[in-house]
Design an enzyme around this catalytic site. Structure first.
Site, short mmCIF file in Angstrom:
data_model
loop_
_atom_site.label_atom_id
_atom_site.label_comp_id
_atom_site.label_asym_id
_atom_site.label_seq_id
_atom_site.Cartn_x
_atom_site.Cartn_y
_atom_site.Cartn_z
CG HIS A 68 -1.97 1.06 1.19
ND1 HIS A 68 -1.72 2.37 1.55
CD2 HIS A 68 -3.28 1.03 0.84
CE1 HIS A 68 -2.82 3.08 1.44
NE2 HIS A 68 -3.78 2.30 0.99
CG HIS A 70 -1.03 6.66 -1.90
ND1 HIS A 70 -2.26 6.40 -2.47
CD2 HIS A 70 -1.17 6.44 -0.57
CE1 HIS A 70 -3.12 6.06 -1.52
NE2 HIS A 70 -2.48 6.06 -0.36
CE LYS A 162 -7.56 3.01 -0.12
NZ LYS A 162 -6.63 4.04 -0.59
CG HIS A 201 -8.68 4.41 4.08
ND1 HIS A 201 -7.55 5.17 4.17
CD2 HIS A 201 -9.63 5.04 4.84
CE1 HIS A 201 -7.79 6.22 4.94
NE2 HIS A 201 -9.04 6.16 5.36
CG HIS A 230 -4.60 3.29 6.84
ND1 HIS A 230 -3.34 3.14 6.30
CD2 HIS A 230 -5.38 3.77 5.83
CE1 HIS A 230 -3.36 3.52 5.03
NE2 HIS A 230 -4.58 3.89 4.72
CG ASP A 288 -1.03 5.79 3.58
OD1 ASP A 288 -1.43 5.64 2.41
OD2 ASP A 288 -1.56 6.59 4.37
#
Length: 396
Positions: A68, A70, A162, A201, A230, A288
């Site tokens: 995970h 970005h 996602k 998420h 998370h 993340d």
């Protein structure tokens, strides 16, 4: 350097299970042989340009998988000036990340899955392995082909979906909608030979993981089909997540969450799970990375902004090894074998014959990263990055 034969000698190897001091022979992008003693002379006879690395005093482990991150940028909360930029290749190399999987973030309007796919292919060409998730925070999910099942079946680089839940920025899907999304992602994975993982998420709303439990209840869908991430953003959510693991679920801990403002640091999370005898095989770590990390007050107004750091993956592994008595193989598995299992990447996350040649060499004395080998090519040598992205260093 053209890829031919690379011989790694005398390294203390964790595959991730400990197999002792071994020599490892890499041919092109795969591991060709693992043995107690592979003759350097024989290798050089076969390939006069062969690279020989003396790994004495080093741990040899599989390349890290970040499930995970970005890599094409994310963010945008609090305005367009808070959009984070794409990551460059060196960010992955310095963190020991040889496989990366990216979703869209909060913004599924201005951020494009097509653009994310192009960045994915670019990173692949530059030297690491990259994949993406379809969908975004919202429901109905954004897609390239028109639906998530078709995206997973028809687009090689899309390996899952996602969705955001229990978050004030999410679309607050119903149980039925989440169940439908998980089902479509699962069938898409079955039809394409992929996992079709749903990366969920998690926010810190009171509902927590209850919607996941309800969506799976009464179905034969395995709990491995969805991975809440998370989960260390609050003590309450993490406590619930440990119970979810004890009941057969899987969770992903974010290494960019530092343990401030009621969250729990990833090192403390793993120590707590280990002490409570939660199987660490049910846990993965991800960064993340490059996602914006907004700081909210009690009214959910943004009062500050941070950014996820890819480097947090390696520093977390180092922190766990230095500050706990957890066996090395269990720690290394968090970012290798466990992640490969969750994503159904059979040639990743392990050191084995015919596995992909994604290998890290880490100094035993200070746990510093010395070598990064991805797809058989050396990207870091003696602590120095030797390959950079196409445009790195051009802009001044």
């Amino acid at each position: 350097m053209t890829m031919g034969l690379t011989l790694i000698k005398n390294g203390l190897t964790y595959a991730p299970l400990p197999i002792g001091k071994k020599d490892i022979l890499v041919c092109e992008n795969s591991i060709l042989a693992i043995d107690d003693d592979i003759s350097k002379h024989s290798v050089i006879t076969l390939d006069p340009n062969a690279l020989v690395i003396d790994a004495e005093g080093m741990l040899v482990v599989p390349g890290f998988i970040d499930c995970h991150i970005h890599f094409n940028g994310a963010g945008g909360e609090n305005g367009p000036q808070f959009r984070t930029p794409p990551l460059q290749l060196s960010s992955f190399i310095s963190a020991g990340i040889t496989t990366a999987v990216a979703p869209l973030g909060t913004d599924g309007v201005c951020r494009s899955l097509k653009e994310l796919l192009a960045k994915c292919r670019g990173l692949d060409a530059e030297g690491i392995t990259a994949y993406i998730y379809t969908g975004s925070y919202g429901y109905p999910p954004v897609s390239i082909t028109g639906d998530v099942m078709s995206d997973i079946v028809l687009i090689d680089k899309i390996i899952g979906t996602k969705i955001a839940i229990s978050d004030h920025r999410s679309s607050h899907p119903t149980v039925t909608e989440l169940r439908h999304l998980i089902s479509d992602s699962r069938v898409g994975g079955m039809l394409s030979g992929k996992m079709g993982l749903v990366m969920a998420h998690m926010g810190d709303e009171e509902s927590g993981l209850s919607i996941i439990r309800e969506a799976l209840s009464g179905t034969d869908i395995p709990k491995a089909q969805i991975l809440p991430t998370h989960v260390n953003r609050s003590s309450k959510l993490f406590t619930e997540s440990l119970k979810y693991c004890a009941d057969g679920g899987y969770i992903d801990i974010t290494t960019s969450i530092t343990g401030n403002d009621g969250s729990i640091s990833p090192v403390d999370c793993i120590a707590m799970a280990y002490n409570k005898k939660i199987p660490l095989s049910s846990i993965t770590l991800s960064t993340d990375g490059n996602g914006s990390i907004p700081i909210f007050n009690s009214s959910k107004e943004i009062i500050g902004m941070g950014i996820g750091e890819p480097s947090s993956l390696f520093s977390t592994i180092k922190g766990i090894l230095c500050n706990t008595n957890i066996p090395k193989e269990d720690v290394i598995s968090l970012v290798t074998e466990n992640a490969a299992e969750r994503l159904k990447l059979a040639k990743k996350g392990r050191i084995a014959i015919k596995a992909d040649a994604d290998i890290l060499l880490i100094s035993i004395s200070d746990l510093s990263l010395q070598y990064v080998i991805a797809k058989g090519a050396v990207l870091m040598e003696k602590g120095n990055i030797v390959r950079k992205g196409t445009f790195e260093g051009l802009a001044q």
